[in-house]
Design an enzyme around this catalytic site. Structure first.
Site, PDB file in Angstrom:
ATOM      1  N   CYS A 141       2.517   4.112 -11.514  1.00  0.00           N
ATOM      2  CA  CYS A 141       1.221   3.502 -11.183  1.00  0.00           C
ATOM      3  C   CYS A 141       0.606   2.721 -12.337  1.00  0.00           C
ATOM      4  O   CYS A 141       0.175   1.573 -12.167  1.00  0.00           O
ATOM      5  CB  CYS A 141       0.249   4.537 -10.638  1.00  0.00           C
ATOM      6  N   HIS A 159      -3.513   8.847 -11.144  1.00  0.00           N
ATOM      7  CA  HIS A 159      -3.016   7.718 -10.348  1.00  0.00           C
ATOM      8  C   HIS A 159      -3.996   6.554 -10.460  1.00  0.00           C
ATOM      9  O   HIS A 159      -5.214   6.754 -10.481  1.00  0.00           O
ATOM     10  CB  HIS A 159      -2.842   8.131  -8.884  1.00  0.00           C
ATOM     11  N   HIS A 219      -0.848  -0.364  -5.407  1.00  0.00           N
ATOM     12  CA  HIS A 219      -0.469   0.693  -6.347  1.00  0.00           C
ATOM     13  C   HIS A 219       1.019   0.963  -6.237  1.00  0.00           C
ATOM     14  O   HIS A 219       1.677   0.514  -5.300  1.00  0.00           O
ATOM     15  CB  HIS A 219      -1.275   1.968  -6.078  1.00  0.00           C
TER      16      HIS A 219
END
Length: 189
Positions: free
Chosen positions: A52, A103, A115
């Site tokens: 990420c 994340h 993402h």
């Protein structure tokens, strides 16, 4: 000549199909869209695989913006932004491990964010999805107004005009033209 008239008619129809607005996009989307579908790779920060924060760093590096390598560190830069004030280009952060920010993604607008998902690779997610909405932590604005307008604001659509069609020939004109060209061909003219 009959072939030329048919060709002109076909071209005017074809160009007419393109009349109207061309699809507009942003430089940010142009940088992200080709990456959709690239596999997830822990520690990855290249097109051979992203995690990420590697993904967010890679995208913003295209615009000369260096981000820290880890998502938790990225969440400490820029200006904090309320969830209801998000705009395209803002970084969004989630707690997916139950401990801390783990994340990151790039907000695209309309509740969507790009993402690198461990299960789907680079993808577009929905902030309102039950998984992400319950794990959302914060957002950071890293683009100043000038950079935001340059890379994340959709340019006005460009009007694409059709080429004007040639006047339609009536059957008598086509017959005369065809007959004249056939006679010329017979006599080697």
């Amino acid at each position: 000549m009959k072939k030329a008239a048919s060709f002109l008619l076909a071209m005017s129809i074809a160009f007419g199909a393109f009349a109207g607005s061309a699809s507009a996009t942003t430089d940010l989307r142009a940088a992200i869209d080709p990456l959709i579908g690239i596999d997830y790779k822990y520690g990855g920060s290249t097109t051979s695989g992203f995690d990420c924060s590697g993904f967010t760093s890679y995208v913003f590096a295209k615009f000369g913006i260096d981000l820290p390598r880890r998502s938790v560190d990225q969440a400490a830069i820029g200006t904090k932004v309320a969830k209801d004030e998000l705009r395209p280009g803002d970084l969004v952060f989630f707690n997916t491990n139950g401990k801390t920010i783990s994340h990151a993604g790039i907000y695209l607008g309309n509740g969507k964010f790009a993402h690198a998902s461990s299960s789907r690779g680079v993808a577009i997610g929905d902030m309102n999805d039950s998984y992400y909405s319950t794990r959302y932590v914060t957002a950071r604005r890293i683009l100043d107004q000038t950079k935001y307008e340059k890379i994340a604001v959709e340019a006005p659509a460009v009007e694409v005009s059709a080429v004007p069609a040639a006047p339609a020939a009536d059957a008598a004109d086509v017959a005369r033209t065809t007959e004249a060209s056939e006679l010329a061909a017979e006599h080697g003219l």
